[in-house]
Design a protein around this motif. Structure first.
Motif, PDB file in Angstrom:
ATOM      1  N   ALA A 225       0.858  -1.206   0.083  1.00 40.21           N
ATOM      2  CA  ALA A 225      -0.125   0.026  -0.076  1.00 40.21           C
ATOM      3  C   ALA A 225       1.047   1.195   0.152  1.00 40.21           C
ATOM      4  O   ALA A 225       1.791   1.475   0.607  1.00 40.21           O
ATOM      5  CB  ALA A 225      -1.021  -0.016   1.115  1.00 40.21           C
ATOM      6  N   SER A 226       0.560   2.131  -0.832  1.00 43.97           N
ATOM      7  CA  SER A 226       1.441   3.180  -1.389  1.00 43.97           C
ATOM      8  C   SER A 226       0.618   4.549  -0.855  1.00 43.97           C
ATOM      9  O   SER A 226      -0.341   4.801  -1.657  1.00 43.97           O
ATOM     10  CB  SER A 226       2.044   3.171  -2.621  1.00 43.97           C
ATOM     11  N   LEU A 227       1.184   5.486  -0.220  1.00 42.01           N
ATOM     12  CA  LEU A 227       0.682   6.741  -0.119  1.00 42.01           C
ATOM     13  C   LEU A 227       1.591   7.779  -0.896  1.00 42.01           C
ATOM     14  O   LEU A 227       2.665   7.839  -0.467  1.00 42.01           O
ATOM     15  CB  LEU A 227       0.539   7.491   1.337  1.00 42.01           C
ATOM     16  N   LEU A 228       1.149   8.484  -1.966  1.00 31.57           N
ATOM     17  CA  LEU A 228       1.683   9.635  -2.661  1.00 31.57           C
ATOM     18  C   LEU A 228       1.208  10.840  -2.505  1.00 31.57           C
ATOM     19  O   LEU A 228       0.386  11.123  -2.723  1.00 31.57           O
ATOM     20  CB  LEU A 228       1.756   9.152  -4.322  1.00 31.57           C
ATOM     21  N   PHE A 229       2.357  11.768  -2.035  1.00 26.36           N
ATOM     22  CA  PHE A 229       1.777  13.214  -1.588  1.00 26.36           C
ATOM     23  C   PHE A 229       2.570  14.121  -2.744  1.00 26.36           C
ATOM     24  O   PHE A 229       4.009  13.990  -2.723  1.00 26.36           O
ATOM     25  CB  PHE A 229       2.167  13.441  -0.141  1.00 26.36           C
ATOM     26  N   PRO A 230       2.172  14.941  -3.055  1.00 24.11           N
ATOM     27  CA  PRO A 230       2.725  16.112  -3.866  1.00 24.11           C
ATOM     28  C   PRO A 230       3.747  16.919  -2.829  1.00 24.11           C
ATOM     29  O   PRO A 230       3.296  17.283  -1.926  1.00 24.11           O
ATOM     30  CB  PRO A 230       1.763  16.881  -4.712  1.00 24.11           C
ATOM     31  N   LEU A 231       5.007  17.490  -3.279  1.00 27.81           N
ATOM     32  CA  LEU A 231       5.893  18.451  -2.601  1.00 27.81           C
ATOM     33  C   LEU A 231       4.991  19.608  -2.602  1.00 27.81           C
ATOM     34  O   LEU A 231       4.617  20.262  -3.819  1.00 27.81           O
ATOM     35  CB  LEU A 231       7.163  18.245  -3.257  1.00 27.81           C
TER      36      LEU A 231
END
Length: 458
Positions: free
Chosen positions: A451-457
């Motif tokens: 499970a991956s959480l991707l957040f923009p910088l």
């Protein structure tokens, strides 16, 4: 967000009404100028014709018992030269024609001394006739001398046509000017409403202060109602927040006490069937506690999403804290927790919601991992985004169900026998979406879930 039912525009309605009024005024101006020009032209012509007729009648005299009339050709030729019209005349003593055109129509008499005007057709042309009458004494007694002077109307019609074009230009210019004024008036009238709209729309979700900006008298009731609504909304939100916190405490604490007492009783029971029943009761308590907790967590997440703060959050510190908090649970289940990679990363958002999302991911990984396995939690940062991954060695996600698992109360086909409410991934999805990121669920090639959480910088 539900959009309001839009029924027209106040600015457009006001503008249309002003333009309609302007158009009516422009038409009135056009016809008024036409009417005035026609009256002035006819009055001027009547005055000139009457003056010519008077000059003729003033020249009349008796010579050797006969009436002699000297026609002032200068006056008649002046009528012809100025307006380029044809001129006709007739001099009558009573009903007897002395000189001129016998067929020239006679205006109705106005007493023995007076003037009269008439518009008629003569020799196939429209003419304007002015007649002057005056008592006249002859050898045969008193009689009435009448002089009629007529002039064609072609020049007057040309003048009126020019005046019509001029009045049309004046009306069009007046309408154009009123259009500009209508636009300015509509803009100035709606400007207080625009300022109020901009003032309210610029506020953040948690800014429920009353509107104190000066407004016109017609908007005072609207602003008063709006301030009252915001006051009620603020009170309702405060009660909701207090209720969630109080419910979390009052639900979790009694369930924890009941579970502890159930475990103590279980140790004192010797019959296998009673111990089994007590174990089932403890499992039901755990499931109820977990479901109630996640329902309250979901309510808390939904509440905070409406007023999401934008603080600087150290994601690496938050991840390590979440791992340490769940480590005792993992150790009881003989599951190891590793952090092989942790880049420093700071994002903008709500630390409480982000902690809830990471905790739910780790909790799911621990629940579905068998004993004597390991869970890897990593944090990687590149030039565009931050990626937080949780990998386990459990059964993984059922094929083709990744999107459905984020729905409320949805659980996979391999969740049988595992305590859960189906809200964990829903909470994670809501939190990640609110922070502008996305949740990615996949299975590892060697087995297990990722499970991956991707957040923009920022």
């Amino acid at each position: 967000m539900t959009r309001p039912v839009v029924q027209g525009s106040i600015r457009r309605r006001l503008l249309v009404l002003l333009l309609c009024a302007s158009a009516v005024l422009a038409v009135l101006v056009y016809f008024l100028v036409q009417s005035v020009a026609r009256q002035v032209a006819q009055q001027s012509q009547d005055n000139i014709l009457t003056a010519s007729a008077l000059s003729v009648i003033d020249s009349a005299r008796i010579v050797d018992g006969s009436v002699m009339v000297d026609l002032p050709y200068a006056a008649l030729s002046m009528l012809d030269s100025i307006t380029d019209e044809r001129v006709f005349y007739a001099v009558r003593l009573g009903d007897e024609l002395l000189t001129g055109y016998a067929e020239l129509p006679r205006p109705p008499r106005v007493g023995a001394r007076g003037t009269a005007q008439l518009s008629a057709e003569f020799l196939g042309e429209a003419v304007r006739i002015a007649a002057v009458t005056r008592p006249f004494a002859t050898d045969l007694g008193r009689n009435v001398l009448e002089v009629s002077v007529a002039q064609t109307l072609s020049g007057q019609r040309q003048t009126l046509a020019w005046t019509s074009r001029l009045s049309l230009a004046v009306g069009a210019g007046f309408f154009a000017l009123t259009v500009v004024l209508a636009l300015l008036i509509a803009r100035a009238t709606i400007q207080p409403l625009d300022r109020l709209t901009a003032s309210v729309s610029r506020r953040g979700p948690t800014d429920l202060r009353p509107v104190n900006a000066p407004v016109p008298q017609e908007m005072a009731r609207l602003v008063t109602s709006l301030n009252g609504f915001m006051a009620r909304l603020e009170a309702s939100l405060n009660r909701s927040e207090d209720f969630i916190a109080e419910a979390a405490h009052r639900v979790r604490t009694p369930l924890a006490v009941v579970r502890t007492k159930a475990e103590i009783i279980q140790r004192q029971i010797h019959k296998p069937e009673n111990r089994k029943a007590m174990a089932e009761m403890i499992e039901a308590i755990d499931e109820s506690s977990r479901t109630a907790g996640q329902l309250l967590d979901h309510a808390m997440v939904s509440f905070r999403l409406d007023s999401l703060p934008r603080d600087r959050v150290d994601l690496r510190a938050l991840m390590r804290d979440a791992v340490e908090r769940i480590r005792p649970v993992a150790e009881i289940a003989d599951i190891g927790l590793d952090i092989p990679h942790a880049d420093p990363a700071t994002i903008s958002g709500d630390a409480i919601l982000l902690q809830s999302a990471v905790r739910n991911l780790l909790d799911n990984a621990v629940k579905y991992s068998p004993a004597d396995t390991r869970i890897e939690i990593s944090l990687r940062r590149d030039a565009r985004a931050v990626r937080l991954e949780v990998r386990d060695e459990g059964p993984g996600f059922p094929p083709g169900t990744s999107a459905a698992l984020t729905e409320r109360f949805a659980r996979g086909s391999n969740a049988k026998g595992v305590i859960g409410s189906g809200l964990g991934l829903t909470i994670v999805q809501d939190v990640v979406t609110a922070h502008g990121g996305r949740l990615h669920l996949d299975n590892q090639h060697g087995g297990g879930a990722c499970a991956s959480l991707l957040f923009p910088l920022p």
